[in-house]
Design an enzyme around this catalytic site. Sequence first.
Site, PDB file in Angstrom:
ATOM      1  N   ASP A   1      -4.151  -0.409  -3.304  1.00  0.00           N
ATOM      2  CA  ASP A   1      -4.284   0.717  -2.373  1.00  0.00           C
ATOM      3  C   ASP A   1      -3.264   1.812  -2.690  1.00  0.00           C
ATOM      4  O   ASP A   1      -2.478   2.230  -1.833  1.00  0.00           O
ATOM      5  CB  ASP A   1      -4.167   0.256  -0.923  1.00  0.00           C
ATOM      6  CG  ASP A   1      -5.450  -0.391  -0.417  1.00  0.00           C
ATOM      7  OD1 ASP A   1      -6.331  -0.689  -1.241  1.00  0.00           O
ATOM      8  OD2 ASP A   1      -5.571  -0.604   0.803  1.00  0.00           O
TER       9      ASP A   1
ATOM     10  N   HIS B   1      -3.686  -8.521  -3.075  1.00  0.00           N
ATOM     11  CA  HIS B   1      -3.758  -7.430  -2.112  1.00  0.00           C
ATOM     12  C   HIS B   1      -4.161  -7.904  -0.725  1.00  0.00           C
ATOM     13  O   HIS B   1      -3.501  -7.594   0.270  1.00  0.00           O
ATOM     14  CB  HIS B   1      -4.727  -6.345  -2.582  1.00  0.00           C
ATOM     15  CG  HIS B   1      -4.845  -5.224  -1.599  1.00  0.00           C
ATOM     16  ND1 HIS B   1      -3.851  -4.295  -1.404  1.00  0.00           N
ATOM     17  CD2 HIS B   1      -5.825  -4.900  -0.702  1.00  0.00           C
ATOM     18  CE1 HIS B   1      -4.195  -3.454  -0.462  1.00  0.00           C
ATOM     19  NE2 HIS B   1      -5.390  -3.791  -0.011  1.00  0.00           N
TER      20      HIS B   1
ATOM     21  N   ASP C   1       0.828  -1.204   0.000  1.00  0.00           N
ATOM     22  CA  ASP C   1       0.000   0.000   0.000  1.00  0.00           C
ATOM     23  C   ASP C   1       0.869   1.263   0.000  1.00  0.00           C
ATOM     24  O   ASP C   1       1.844   1.356   0.745  1.00  0.00           O
ATOM     25  CB  ASP C   1      -0.882   0.038   1.241  1.00  0.00           C
ATOM     26  CG  ASP C   1      -1.763  -1.191   1.403  1.00  0.00           C
ATOM     27  OD1 ASP C   1      -1.327  -2.293   1.029  1.00  0.00           O
ATOM     28  OD2 ASP C   1      -2.879  -1.054   1.942  1.00  0.00           O
TER      29      ASP C   1
ATOM     30  N   ASN D   1      -8.537  -2.971  -2.107  1.00  0.00           N
ATOM     31  CA  ASN D   1      -9.906  -2.668  -1.701  1.00  0.00           C
ATOM     32  C   ASN D   1     -10.211  -1.180  -1.777  1.00  0.00           C
ATOM     33  O   ASN D   1     -11.379  -0.780  -1.831  1.00  0.00           O
ATOM     34  CB  ASN D   1     -10.159  -3.184  -0.278  1.00  0.00           C
ATOM     35  CG  ASN D   1      -9.262  -2.542   0.759  1.00  0.00           C
ATOM     36  OD1 ASN D   1      -8.037  -2.622   0.659  1.00  0.00           O
ATOM     37  ND2 ASN D   1      -9.845  -1.913   1.765  1.00  0.00           N
ATOM     38  N   HIS D   2      -9.181  -0.325  -1.824  1.00  0.00           N
ATOM     39  CA  HIS D   2      -9.422   1.113  -1.937  1.00  0.00           C
ATOM     40  C   HIS D   2      -9.538   1.587  -3.385  1.00  0.00           C
ATOM     41  O   HIS D   2      -9.797   2.771  -3.607  1.00  0.00           O
ATOM     42  CB  HIS D   2      -8.333   1.900  -1.216  1.00  0.00           C
ATOM     43  CG  HIS D   2      -8.595   2.042   0.241  1.00  0.00           C
ATOM     44  ND1 HIS D   2      -9.229   3.132   0.798  1.00  0.00           N
ATOM     45  CD2 HIS D   2      -8.337   1.207   1.277  1.00  0.00           C
ATOM     46  CE1 HIS D   2      -9.341   2.965   2.101  1.00  0.00           C
ATOM     47  NE2 HIS D   2      -8.802   1.807   2.423  1.00  0.00           N
TER      48      HIS D   2
ATOM     49  N   ASP E   1      -6.301   7.163  -1.590  1.00  0.00           N
ATOM     50  CA  ASP E   1      -7.026   7.381  -0.340  1.00  0.00           C
ATOM     51  C   ASP E   1      -6.052   7.612   0.816  1.00  0.00           C
ATOM     52  O   ASP E   1      -4.907   7.198   0.791  1.00  0.00           O
ATOM     53  CB  ASP E   1      -7.965   6.219   0.004  1.00  0.00           C
ATOM     54  CG  ASP E   1      -9.245   6.234  -0.811  1.00  0.00           C
ATOM     55  OD1 ASP E   1      -9.628   7.316  -1.289  1.00  0.00           O
ATOM     56  OD2 ASP E   1      -9.853   5.158  -0.975  1.00  0.00           O
ATOM     57  N   ARG E   2      -6.567   8.272   1.835  1.00  0.00           N
ATOM     58  CA  ARG E   2      -5.833   8.577   3.063  1.00  0.00           C
ATOM     59  C   ARG E   2      -4.823   9.707   2.873  1.00  0.00           C
ATOM     60  O   ARG E   2      -4.927  10.747   3.477  1.00  0.00           O
ATOM     61  CB  ARG E   2      -5.119   7.336   3.623  1.00  0.00           C
ATOM     62  CG  ARG E   2      -6.037   6.204   4.034  1.00  0.00           C
ATOM     63  CD  ARG E   2      -6.806   6.570   5.270  1.00  0.00           C
ATOM     64  NE  ARG E   2      -7.400   5.397   5.909  1.00  0.00           N
ATOM     65  CZ  ARG E   2      -8.106   5.445   7.018  1.00  0.00           C
ATOM     66  NH1 ARG E   2      -8.317   6.604   7.602  1.00  0.00           N
ATOM     67  NH2 ARG E   2      -8.641   4.368   7.549  1.00  0.00           N
TER      68      ARG E   2
ATOM     69  N   HIS F   1      -2.226  -4.763   2.459  1.00  0.00           N
ATOM     70  CA  HIS F   1      -3.524  -4.560   3.107  1.00  0.00           C
ATOM     71  C   HIS F   1      -3.462  -4.224   4.587  1.00  0.00           C
ATOM     72  O   HIS F   1      -4.452  -3.767   5.148  1.00  0.00           O
ATOM     73  CB  HIS F   1      -4.364  -5.832   2.890  1.00  0.00           C
ATOM     74  CG  HIS F   1      -5.834  -5.717   3.144  1.00  0.00           C
ATOM     75  ND1 HIS F   1      -6.578  -4.605   2.795  1.00  0.00           N
ATOM     76  CD2 HIS F   1      -6.722  -6.587   3.708  1.00  0.00           C
ATOM     77  CE1 HIS F   1      -7.846  -4.810   3.122  1.00  0.00           C
ATOM     78  NE2 HIS F   1      -7.952  -6.000   3.684  1.00  0.00           N
TER      79      HIS F   1
ATOM     80  N   HIS G   1      -1.072   4.517  -0.559  1.00  0.00           N
ATOM     81  CA  HIS G   1      -2.100   5.394   0.034  1.00  0.00           C
ATOM     82  C   HIS G   1      -1.794   6.879  -0.121  1.00  0.00           C
ATOM     83  O   HIS G   1      -1.827   7.638   0.850  1.00  0.00           O
ATOM     84  CB  HIS G   1      -2.316   5.051   1.506  1.00  0.00           C
ATOM     85  CG  HIS G   1      -3.252   3.901   1.732  1.00  0.00           C
ATOM     86  ND1 HIS G   1      -4.564   3.915   1.300  1.00  0.00           N
ATOM     87  CD2 HIS G   1      -3.056   2.690   2.324  1.00  0.00           C
ATOM     88  CE1 HIS G   1      -5.149   2.774   1.629  1.00  0.00           C
ATOM     89  NE2 HIS G   1      -4.244   2.007   2.240  1.00  0.00           N
TER      90      HIS G   1
ATOM     91  N   ARG H   1     -12.344  -6.761   9.978  1.00  0.00           N
ATOM     92  CA  ARG H   1     -12.762  -5.571   9.233  1.00  0.00           C
ATOM     93  C   ARG H   1     -14.263  -5.523   8.994  1.00  0.00           C
ATOM     94  O   ARG H   1     -14.790  -4.494   8.581  1.00  0.00           O
ATOM     95  CB  ARG H   1     -12.060  -5.527   7.871  1.00  0.00           C
ATOM     96  CG  ARG H   1     -10.558  -5.505   7.955  1.00  0.00           C
ATOM     97  CD  ARG H   1      -9.951  -5.621   6.554  1.00  0.00           C
ATOM     98  NE  ARG H   1      -8.518  -5.810   6.590  1.00  0.00           N
ATOM     99  CZ  ARG H   1      -7.615  -4.825   6.575  1.00  0.00           C
ATOM    100  NH1 ARG H   1      -8.017  -3.581   6.528  1.00  0.00           N
ATOM    101  NH2 ARG H   1      -6.326  -5.091   6.608  1.00  0.00           N
TER     102      ARG H   1
END
Length: 498
Positions: free
Chosen positions: A256, A337, A227, A288-289, A259-260, A412, A229, A385
């Site tokens: 990923d 992922h 990730d 997943n993002h 995001d963030r 992840h 991000h 999660r």
Amino acid sequence: MDGTSTANVEHAEELKLLANESFKANKFSQAIDLYGQAIELNGHNAVYWANRAFAHIKLEEYGSAVQDATKAIEIDPNYSKGYYRRGAAYLAMGKFKEALKDFQQVKKNCPNDPDATRKLRECEKAYQKIRFEEAISANDTQRHSVADSIDYHSIEVEPHYAGARIEGEVVTLEFVKKMMDDFKNQKCLHKRYAYQIVLHARDMLHSLPSLVDISLPDGHHFTVCGDVHGQFYDLLNIFELNGLPSEENPYLFNGDFVDRGSFSLEVILTLFAFKCMAPSAMYLARGNHESKSMNKIYGFEGEVRSKLSETFVELFAEVFCCLPLAHVINEKVFVVHGGLFSVDGVRLSDIKSIDRFCEPPEEGLMCEILWSDPQPQAGRGPSKRGVGLSFGEDVTKRFLQENNLDLVVRSHEVKDEGYEITHDGKLITVFSAPNYCDQMGNKGAFIRFKCPELKPGIVSFSAVLRQVQSSPRRCGVAHAHAHAGRAAVAARPMPSRR
């Protein structure tokens, strides 16, 4: 243990105080363990459950957070923090209807609390937006590809534009270097070239199978990153440490990308540009993002709308559906992922045949690929999660044996050293966003495989200066959305002591 003795109650309080200190030090896993010990001694204290829920939220373990907050509410139905924490977890999961009920209860209990009022309004707005979009979608029976409606050749580049330019149709290394340098100095890429990169990347990704086989000759190496991000300056640091992507120095970024972090757009344009420059230099997997629902909550949608346009929001959503779901390196290393599956007997051919050109479903192989996590105990368990599942060492070993593979590499999850080796050495988690969310204090890592042995060489690295990374953007629009997702997750605790 009934947890009613005076000694147990006193010891539990001591453990809670230690857990609070761990929480303040951003040692959230340690805090969870200590709150758990307090709960074993005195399971009738709603504060312990709510505090542990908050620590789970910090680790993005929203399913576990919902369970703990629900337990706090069962113990004390008037405990506002229980509803607040559960609402925050539901909000982070995109379950706006459930979150709305909890924040309404918080507002009822604390009518004069400004934070409760703010969260309720935020949740109401999100829920109304989702319902509106669902209504539009239900009436739109003939959806067309937004990519088919874009002709980037017709977009004029103003004479005063001094940024990176693509001459003709070929993305060159010189262009990518100039673009990255412009991004580093917080300058914008013209939308004509942004369209060109994203559309060309879409065409390349769309033509790939859902599981991509990567073949490397002896003596060559291959780098897998986890990730990122939106941490663009840390991405630059990876390239500084390990070299720029090229046919001789290929990379796989394992989902990923966005995001963030505040610079998700810069990250994804850079990765797509390298893919366009040399397809065998850059492999990209879906995380997943890379989905509409996550991008709404965690900042990428707002960032793209702020820096570019609504059309780009739709375009990225479409292109993310083209990303492959898994890769296999030299028929031995399986890279995905999230993780493995709720049933045994899944073959690589089953993964290759997944119709991935959609938003991720809430169950099935595609969901599990993107969302699952390993667990230390054998067998399978519920996901911390709230999506996917947890799988044990026996599940990993059976999957590898059934598919004649040696190793699973996944991402992840944030890890203190940027990586973790588990399941008797058969599974490696790699995470490449150091000091995740500007607060976790973790290192990042990447893995270098050399052929033919494919022995994983793991490199850990620290975060670059964060004051550069988190500064606001310009482009004529105030960058108000970069941290919107982060704020939506739970951000401030309700007033009062834990």
